[in-house]
Motif scaffolding. Structure first.
Motif, mmCIF file in Angstrom:
data_model
loop_
_atom_site.group_PDB
_atom_site.id
_atom_site.type_symbol
_atom_site.label_atom_id
_atom_site.label_comp_id
_atom_site.label_asym_id
_atom_site.label_seq_id
_atom_site.Cartn_x
_atom_site.Cartn_y
_atom_site.Cartn_z
ATOM 1 N N ARG A 16 8.549 23.015 30.358
ATOM 2 C CA ARG A 16 7.196 22.681 31.495
ATOM 3 C C ARG A 16 7.359 21.624 31.062
ATOM 4 O O ARG A 16 6.906 20.701 30.505
ATOM 5 C CB ARG A 16 5.665 23.755 31.061
ATOM 6 N N GLN A 17 6.742 20.664 32.796
ATOM 7 C CA GLN A 17 6.992 19.038 32.529
ATOM 8 C C GLN A 17 5.099 18.712 32.333
ATOM 9 O O GLN A 17 4.418 19.251 32.790
ATOM 10 C CB GLN A 17 7.077 18.033 33.652
ATOM 11 N N GLY A 143 5.682 17.330 27.947
ATOM 12 C CA GLY A 143 5.544 18.363 28.197
ATOM 13 C C GLY A 143 5.833 19.420 27.548
ATOM 14 O O GLY A 143 6.281 19.141 26.098
ATOM 15 N N GLY A 147 9.831 19.716 27.612
ATOM 16 C CA GLY A 147 9.909 18.705 28.689
ATOM 17 C C GLY A 147 9.426 18.119 28.760
ATOM 18 O O GLY A 147 8.771 17.015 28.416
ATOM 19 N N PRO A 148 9.996 17.031 30.289
ATOM 20 C CA PRO A 148 9.630 15.690 30.924
ATOM 21 C C PRO A 148 8.291 15.038 30.381
ATOM 22 O O PRO A 148 7.699 16.222 31.157
ATOM 23 C CB PRO A 148 10.376 15.335 31.973
ATOM 24 N N ASN A 149 8.045 14.280 30.026
ATOM 25 C CA ASN A 149 7.037 13.117 30.057
ATOM 26 C C ASN A 149 6.394 13.834 31.883
ATOM 27 O O ASN A 149 7.050 13.521 32.883
ATOM 28 C CB ASN A 149 7.019 12.246 30.035
ATOM 29 N N GLY A 150 4.719 13.219 31.588
ATOM 30 C CA GLY A 150 4.350 12.727 33.230
ATOM 31 C C GLY A 150 4.467 11.503 33.331
ATOM 32 O O GLY A 150 4.875 10.734 32.427
#
Length: 281
Positions: A16-17, A143, A147-150
């Motif tokens: 999840r991001q 994430g 997951g990728p960072n916001g």
């Protein structure tokens, strides 16, 4: 899809991001004029270094769910007015992921991320205004499960300066001048963001007069141009005079033919539109 509950292409991903973050940072007026590079310590969610975001204990990995055999969903029969239909439901064991984490990471409790202080460096552009917002892509929360960072949003608060005020692309300051210096003219030192400057005060300067120092104001955002520094003059009338000083002022007034009871009422000029109307007349 109506009769089967919707077909799924496969198990859901745990990844999840991360969420976006918002912080407030205060800077000086000088930093707003020239720009500055800032480094702050941000307490945020970062990828767990122990499991590298996978959420599993060392030397282990997510294992295929024995209940759904990795599908992430199951089929069940449901009686309806049209008879028996097959319906897809989320696997109650793996919750749709197709895998289970039997040995979660002790550091992050199987989430793949932990909270920690993370240094963040960013550049404040020259000429920013109070309340400006800077977007730092990928500097928000990490994430879930790698997951990728916001994104991180930085709201800037420009602190009030002791001597200078922001007036659009200009800077403003007020200087107190003794009455005699204003009458005779003088040169005074003035501290600016660009170092010490010599400012010439013309003879006969009045309170409210403005002396403009070109190019010493705020930077125009997105350019290398700068506004002006507006130096407002405040003529200071002495209040703690001796009797000898008072007598000298009386003699000065007599030499000029001035009466101590003399005064003239200034005509009200009105606003800008009123003055324009008078000019047309």
């Amino acid at each position: 899809d109506m009769f089967t509950g919707g077909q799924q292409s496969g198990p859901a991903s745990r990844v999840r991001q991360g969420q976006d973050s918002l912080i407030n940072v205060s800077i000086s007026l000088r930093d707003a004029v020239f720009g500055v590079e800032k480094t702050i310590d941000l307490k945020t969610a970062v990828t767990c270094q122990s499991c590298q975001g996978e959420g599993t204990a060392p030397d282990t990995h997510p294992e295929t769910c024995d209940t759904c055999h990795g599908a992430g969903y199951m089929q069940r029969r449901v009686q309806s007015i049209l008879g028996t239909v097959m319906q897809q439901v989320e696997c109650p064991t793996c919750h749709g992921y197709g895998t289970v984490i039997k040995h979660p990471c002790a550091e992050c409790s199987g989430k793949g991320r932990v909270r920690a202080n993370e240094p963040v460096t960013f550049t404040v552009p020259a000429g920013v205004n109070d309340g400006a917002r800077i977007r730092l892509r990928g500097k928000g929360e990490a994430g879930l499960y790698g997951g990728p960072n916001g994104d991180l949003y930085v709201d800037l608060n420009v602190k009030r300066d002791k001597y200078f005020s922001r007036e659009g692309d200009n800077l403003g300051t007020t200087v107190n001048i003794p009455m005699v210096a204003a009458a005779l003219g003088t040169t005074i030192p003035l501290k600016t963001f660009d170092g010490d400057q010599e400012v010439a005060i013309p003879a006969g300067t009045q309170s409210g007069d403005v002396i403009t120092l070109n190019g010493l104001g705020a930077t125009v955002l997105g350019t290398e141009r700068r506004g002006d520094l507006l130096v407002r003059i405040q003529v200071v009338t002495p209040t703690d005079m001796t009797e000898e000083q008072r007598e000298l002022l009386r003699q000065f007034a007599a030499l000029r033919g001035e009466s101590l009871t003399e005064g003239s009422q200034v005509k009200h000029r009105g606003g800008l539109f009123s003055r324009l109307k008078d000019q047309f007349k």
